[in-house]
Structures are given as structure tokens and as C-alpha cells.
Write a protein that holds these residues in place. Structure first.
Motif, PDB file in Angstrom:
ATOM      1  N   THR A 252     -47.412  71.664  13.756  1.00 37.90           N
ATOM      2  CA  THR A 252     -46.374  70.963  14.516  1.00 37.90           C
ATOM      3  C   THR A 252     -45.090  71.781  14.468  1.00 37.90           C
ATOM      4  O   THR A 252     -44.807  72.468  13.487  1.00 37.90           O
ATOM      5  CB  THR A 252     -46.107  69.530  14.009  1.00 37.90           C
ATOM      6  OG1 THR A 252     -45.665  69.581  12.656  1.00 37.90           O
ATOM      7  CG2 THR A 252     -47.343  68.666  14.117  1.00 37.90           C
ATOM      8  N   LEU A 253     -44.349  71.709  15.562  1.00 36.64           N
ATOM      9  CA  LEU A 253     -43.091  72.442  15.673  1.00 36.64           C
ATOM     10  C   LEU A 253     -41.936  71.458  15.727  1.00 36.64           C
ATOM     11  O   LEU A 253     -42.014  70.435  16.410  1.00 36.64           O
ATOM     12  CB  LEU A 253     -43.066  73.284  16.957  1.00 36.64           C
ATOM     13  CG  LEU A 253     -44.247  74.223  17.226  1.00 36.64           C
ATOM     14  CD1 LEU A 253     -44.076  74.886  18.588  1.00 36.64           C
ATOM     15  CD2 LEU A 253     -44.351  75.286  16.152  1.00 36.64           C
ATOM     16  N   GLY A 254     -40.889  71.769  14.985  1.00 35.80           N
ATOM     17  CA  GLY A 254     -39.679  70.950  15.018  1.00 35.80           C
ATOM     18  C   GLY A 254     -38.461  71.851  14.998  1.00 35.80           C
ATOM     19  O   GLY A 254     -38.564  73.056  15.225  1.00 35.80           O
ATOM     20  N   GLY A 255     -37.297  71.263  14.708  1.00 37.91           N
ATOM     21  CA  GLY A 255     -36.044  72.021  14.778  1.00 37.91           C
ATOM     22  C   GLY A 255     -35.493  71.940  16.190  1.00 37.91           C
ATOM     23  O   GLY A 255     -36.234  71.676  17.143  1.00 37.91           O
ATOM     24  N   SER A 256     -34.190  72.174  16.326  1.00 37.07           N
ATOM     25  CA  SER A 256     -33.525  71.895  17.606  1.00 37.07           C
ATOM     26  C   SER A 256     -34.115  72.678  18.781  1.00 37.07           C
ATOM     27  O   SER A 256     -34.266  72.135  19.876  1.00 37.07           O
ATOM     28  CB  SER A 256     -32.028  72.164  17.484  1.00 37.07           C
ATOM     29  OG  SER A 256     -31.817  73.454  16.986  1.00 37.07           O
ATOM     30  N   GLU A 257     -34.481  73.947  18.576  1.00 35.44           N
ATOM     31  CA  GLU A 257     -35.052  74.721  19.694  1.00 35.44           C
ATOM     32  C   GLU A 257     -36.323  74.066  20.224  1.00 35.44           C
ATOM     33  O   GLU A 257     -36.515  73.920  21.427  1.00 35.44           O
ATOM     34  CB  GLU A 257     -35.444  76.126  19.214  1.00 35.44           C
ATOM     35  CG  GLU A 257     -34.364  77.144  19.352  1.00 35.44           C
ATOM     36  CD  GLU A 257     -34.872  78.524  18.952  1.00 35.44           C
ATOM     37  OE1 GLU A 257     -36.074  78.796  19.073  1.00 35.44           O
ATOM     38  OE2 GLU A 257     -34.037  79.317  18.495  1.00 35.44           O
ATOM     39  N   ALA A 258     -37.195  73.691  19.296  1.00 36.09           N
ATOM     40  CA  ALA A 258     -38.487  73.112  19.694  1.00 36.09           C
ATOM     41  C   ALA A 258     -38.315  71.708  20.271  1.00 36.09           C
ATOM     42  O   ALA A 258     -38.973  71.337  21.241  1.00 36.09           O
ATOM     43  CB  ALA A 258     -39.433  73.081  18.499  1.00 36.09           C
ATOM     44  N   LEU A 259     -37.395  70.930  19.674  1.00 39.50           N
ATOM     45  CA  LEU A 259     -37.246  69.534  20.108  1.00 39.50           C
ATOM     46  C   LEU A 259     -36.555  69.428  21.468  1.00 39.50           C
ATOM     47  O   LEU A 259     -36.904  68.585  22.279  1.00 39.50           O
ATOM     48  CB  LEU A 259     -36.455  68.736  19.062  1.00 39.50           C
ATOM     49  CG  LEU A 259     -37.137  68.556  17.700  1.00 39.50           C
ATOM     50  CD1 LEU A 259     -36.203  67.842  16.728  1.00 39.50           C
ATOM     51  CD2 LEU A 259     -38.449  67.784  17.822  1.00 39.50           C
ATOM     52  N   TYR A 260     -35.560  70.300  21.706  1.00 39.76           N
ATOM     53  CA  TYR A 260     -34.787  70.170  22.947  1.00 39.76           C
ATOM     54  C   TYR A 260     -35.302  71.055  24.081  1.00 39.76           C
ATOM     55  O   TYR A 260     -34.911  70.883  25.228  1.00 39.76           O
ATOM     56  CB  TYR A 260     -33.299  70.447  22.682  1.00 39.76           C
ATOM     57  CG  TYR A 260     -32.714  69.539  21.628  1.00 39.76           C
ATOM     58  CD1 TYR A 260     -33.020  68.175  21.621  1.00 39.76           C
ATOM     59  CD2 TYR A 260     -31.890  70.020  20.621  1.00 39.76           C
ATOM     60  CE1 TYR A 260     -32.521  67.336  20.645  1.00 39.76           C
ATOM     61  CE2 TYR A 260     -31.379  69.182  19.633  1.00 39.76           C
ATOM     62  CZ  TYR A 260     -31.706  67.837  19.655  1.00 39.76           C
ATOM     63  OH  TYR A 260     -31.214  67.004  18.680  1.00 39.76           O
ATOM     64  N   HIS A 261     -36.128  72.034  23.741  1.00 39.51           N
ATOM     65  CA  HIS A 261     -36.631  72.945  24.787  1.00 39.51           C
ATOM     66  C   HIS A 261     -38.145  73.078  24.630  1.00 39.51           C
ATOM     67  O   HIS A 261     -38.687  74.190  24.624  1.00 39.51           O
ATOM     68  CB  HIS A 261     -35.948  74.315  24.673  1.00 39.51           C
ATOM     69  CG  HIS A 261     -34.461  74.221  24.505  1.00 39.51           C
ATOM     70  ND1 HIS A 261     -33.629  73.801  25.521  1.00 39.51           N
ATOM     71  CD2 HIS A 261     -33.655  74.444  23.439  1.00 39.51           C
ATOM     72  CE1 HIS A 261     -32.374  73.789  25.085  1.00 39.51           C
ATOM     73  NE2 HIS A 261     -32.367  74.164  23.824  1.00 39.51           N
ATOM     74  N   SER A 262     -38.803  71.936  24.475  1.00 43.46           N
ATOM     75  CA  SER A 262     -40.203  71.935  24.051  1.00 43.46           C
ATOM     76  C   SER A 262     -41.116  72.727  24.989  1.00 43.46           C
ATOM     77  O   SER A 262     -41.955  73.499  24.540  1.00 43.46           O
ATOM     78  CB  SER A 262     -40.701  70.505  23.884  1.00 43.46           C
ATOM     79  OG  SER A 262     -40.410  69.746  25.018  1.00 43.46           O
ATOM     80  N   LYS A 263     -40.925  72.565  26.300  1.00 44.36           N
ATOM     81  CA  LYS A 263     -41.825  73.240  27.242  1.00 44.36           C
ATOM     82  C   LYS A 263     -41.654  74.761  27.163  1.00 44.36           C
ATOM     83  O   LYS A 263     -42.639  75.510  27.120  1.00 44.36           O
ATOM     84  CB  LYS A 263     -41.505  72.737  28.660  1.00 44.36           C
ATOM     85  CG  LYS A 263     -42.615  72.965  29.638  1.00 44.36           C
ATOM     86  CD  LYS A 263     -42.359  72.232  30.951  1.00 44.36           C
ATOM     87  CE  LYS A 263     -43.287  72.796  32.006  1.00 44.36           C
ATOM     88  NZ  LYS A 263     -42.598  73.169  33.230  1.00 44.36           N
ATOM     89  N   LEU A 264     -40.390  75.204  27.124  1.00 40.68           N
ATOM     90  CA  LEU A 264     -40.110  76.647  27.093  1.00 40.68           C
ATOM     91  C   LEU A 264     -40.596  77.290  25.794  1.00 40.68           C
ATOM     92  O   LEU A 264     -40.914  78.472  25.750  1.00 40.68           O
ATOM     93  CB  LEU A 264     -38.601  76.887  27.255  1.00 40.68           C
ATOM     94  CG  LEU A 264     -38.041  76.588  28.652  1.00 40.68           C
ATOM     95  CD1 LEU A 264     -36.528  76.473  28.618  1.00 40.68           C
ATOM     96  CD2 LEU A 264     -38.473  77.666  29.642  1.00 40.68           C
ATOM     97  N   ILE A 265     -40.652  76.519  24.726  1.00 36.26           N
ATOM     98  CA  ILE A 265     -41.121  77.034  23.438  1.00 36.26           C
ATOM     99  C   ILE A 265     -42.649  76.981  23.357  1.00 36.26           C
ATOM    100  O   ILE A 265     -43.313  77.947  22.977  1.00 36.26           O
ATOM    101  CB  ILE A 265     -40.496  76.207  22.276  1.00 36.26           C
ATOM    102  CG1 ILE A 265     -39.003  76.520  22.130  1.00 36.26           C
ATOM    103  CG2 ILE A 265     -41.237  76.438  20.964  1.00 36.26           C
ATOM    104  CD1 ILE A 265     -38.677  77.880  21.553  1.00 36.26           C
ATOM    105  N   LEU A 266     -43.203  75.837  23.721  1.00 36.08           N
ATOM    106  CA  LEU A 266     -44.626  75.578  23.478  1.00 36.08           C
ATOM    107  C   LEU A 266     -45.567  76.355  24.409  1.00 36.08           C
ATOM    108  O   LEU A 266     -46.585  76.891  23.964  1.00 36.08           O
ATOM    109  CB  LEU A 266     -44.860  74.066  23.635  1.00 36.08           C
ATOM    110  CG  LEU A 266     -46.005  73.424  22.878  1.00 36.08           C
ATOM    111  CD1 LEU A 266     -46.017  73.816  21.411  1.00 36.08           C
ATOM    112  CD2 LEU A 266     -45.931  71.902  23.014  1.00 36.08           C
TER     113      LEU A 266
END
Ligand code: ZN
Length: 308
Positions: A252-266
Motif C-alpha cells: 500500500t502507498l501513502g503519504g501526501s504524494e500518493a494520497l493527493y495524486h494517486s492516479k499519477l503515482i499509481l
């Protein structure tokens, strides 16, 4: 019902909460982490925030858990030379003044414990949590055991080497090519500037900072999208290393980058991650910003972490 105080000490924010053994958070305070002061300034901030909760809520408290950014020094009961805060040492011993049982663990160890106890990893025994925020870190539960390592620092994979091409000096100043030097919120802007030069792309109109890069990508800016695709390739490289190290069922991914930009990260991670082993489920944590606090509650109730 048992209650505990949970503290999440990050480089940017400090969160202090009162919660119960069912994983319900009753009160939550958030402040900017004191950025300057002496070795006790951060502990004093914690004491003040704890007091403002316990003065108003008179439930019996089983203990206080602290999830902290690293690196930890468990003998000194301190955080030493944190990469993203300007202190040489953050001494947590003043917390003993509370007279309560105090448990200290790495923030990402807490997060993976939270995921396993209250989140997407409930029925699993091999779970990894990755935080992508101002810094990068990981926590792992392997065969049901929370990995700790010497001084609780087994989760410092943000400082594993993933690149020799740009070979950036990491903000930890202890090595080059570290994951955090490329993909963390703090360092992404520098990577972007060098990446533009490397690819002969003119400087765009937006600032070279992680927040503005993500926003530009969301607005369809091609340069930002191309860059974040390359960041995603590096994230995928790091996750590929994590997969062969731990053989997890779930990341699972968390932290502000992952939570607020989930599509661009995932999306790029899923696209580029190696498939030598069976690809684990990779998802954003369903526990959101509370994943660390929930893990701290789990740590206090299961007496995990180092006693202060
Ligand atoms: Zn580093």
C-alpha cells in the motif's frame, strides 16, 4: 474499551490523537512540526499537544505511542540527523514526564502495522507500506513479523540506490542515487530541473516544485506528464526491489504524494514494475492520512516498538 495517545512525528506536520483499540480516532490535533530550536523543542511540542487532549478527555490511557521519521537511535531515545529536519538530534526523553508507558517506532513500521491491523492487510501476513511524501520510507511485515532492524531503521528504503545516471547527492548527505533524491516531494524539483536539461526541454512556465509539477500534469501539461512518467519508472524500480526483497502479497502507498495524486503515482508504477515474482496487489492505503496514527494505536495495544 482501551484508549491510547498516538503521535505521528513527520518532517512537516505533527499529529497527536486519542484513539481506541477498535481503531477509532476520537480526537486529532495537527500542527506544523517545530522547525527550529534545541534538542528538546520537538518533545516539548508533543507534551503540550498531549496535555491539551488529556485535559479535556479523562478516559484511562493505556500508553503513548510515537511514530517518528528516522533515523532512530533507540539507545539514545532519539532521532539523529533526520534528512528533512534541521536538528542534529531530537531527544524524546522529556516524554517520560507524562508518567505513562511510551512506545517508539519508525513511522513506516507504524504505518504497515496500521495497514495490517485496521486496513487493507487485515487478513494478510506479508504486507509492505510505502510512504511517498517530503521523504520516502517503507515498512514491512514478513510472515506476520514486523521488521525492525537495528535501532528500528529497517524501513529506510528511501535511501536505497536506484540510479547511477544522474547520481544525485541525497538530502541525507550520506550517499548518491537514493530513491528519495528523485521522487520525494522535497527533491523532485531538483530532479525536474536536471531532467529538463538532459532531455533538451525548455523551462516550462510553472515552478520546479513537486506540487506545481503534479498540478501541471493534472491540467494536461505534456512536459509534466512525461516527467512524472519517468519518476514513475524510478518508483517502479524501487518497488521491484521491494518485491524481490520481501515477496509481499500487498503493497500500500501513502503519504501526501500518493494520497493527493494517486492516479499519477499509481499508474506508472503498475505499468513498469518488474514481474519476476508474482505481482502483489499495489494500491493506495484506504486509511489515508490516519494510517500512521492507527498503526501507533495498534503498537501501544500490542506492546510493539521500543519502550522509552
Ligand atoms: Zn539518502
Amino acid at each position: 474499551m482501551k484508549y491510547a495517545i498516538a503521535i505521528d512525528l513527520g518532517a512537516t506536520n505533527m499529529r497527536v490523537a486519542l484513539g481506541n483499540e477498535k481503531g477509532k480516532i476520537l480526537v486529532k490535533l495537527k500542527e506544523r512540526t517545530v522547525q527550529k530550536g534545541d534538542k528538546h523543542s520537538v518533545a516539548c511540542q508533543m507534551l503540550r499537544m498531549i496535555a491539551s487532549i488529556t485535559e479535556k478527555h479523562t478516559v484511562s490511557i493505556a500508553g503513548v505511542g510515537i511514530a517518528s521519521l528516522g533515523p532512530l537511535d533507540l539507545k539514545k531515545k532519539a532521532i539523529v540527523h533526520p534528512a528533512n529536519l534541521s536538528y542534529n538530534i531530537i531527544d524524546l526523553k522529556p516524554l517520560k514526564k507524562t508518567g505513562r508507558k511510551i512506545f517508539l517506532l519508525h513511522e513506516t513500521s507504524a504505518a504497515v502495522l496500521g495497514e495490517k491491523t485496521f486496513g487493507a492487510g487485515k487478513k494478510l501476513v506479508n504486507v509492505v507500506y510505502v510512504t511517498l511524501s517530503s521523504g520516502i520510507g517503507t515498512g514491512a511485515i514478513v510472515d506476520g513479523n514486523l521488521l525492525s532492524g537495528i535501532d528500528g531503521n529497517a524501513g529506510e528504503l528511501g535511501h536505497m540506490n536506484i540510479d547511477t545516471h544522474y547520481n544525485f547527492l541525497c538530502s541525507c548527505k550520506k550517499g548518491r542515487g537514493h530513491w528519495e533524491a528523485y521522487a520525494s516531494g522535497k527533491n523532485m524539483g531538483r530532479f525536474f530541473k536536471h531532467w529538463l536539461k538532459e532531455n533538451n526541454i525548455n523551462k516550462p512556465s510553472f515552478k520546479a516544485e513537486s506540487k506545481t509539477i503534479f498540478n501541471a500534469a493534472k491540467n494536461g501539461n505534456k512536459t509534466a506528464l512525461k516527467f512524472l512518467n519517468d519518476v514513475g519508472k524510478l518508483n517502479a524500480k524501487a518497488l521491484s526491489n521491494i518485491i524481490v526483497a520481501y515477496s509481499p502479497e500487498l503493497i500500500t502507498l501513502g503519504g501526501s504524494e500518493a494520497l493527493y495524486h494517486s492516479k499519477l503515482i499509481l499508474e506508472p508504477i503498475k505499468k513498469y514494475v518488474d514481474t519476476f515474482l508474482k505481482k502483489p496487489k499495489i494500491m493506495i492505503t484506504p486509511l489515508g492520512e490516519d494510517v500512521v496514527l492507527l498503526g501507533v494505536l495498534a503498537a501501544v495495544f500490542s506492546q510493539k516498538g521500543s519502550r522509552l
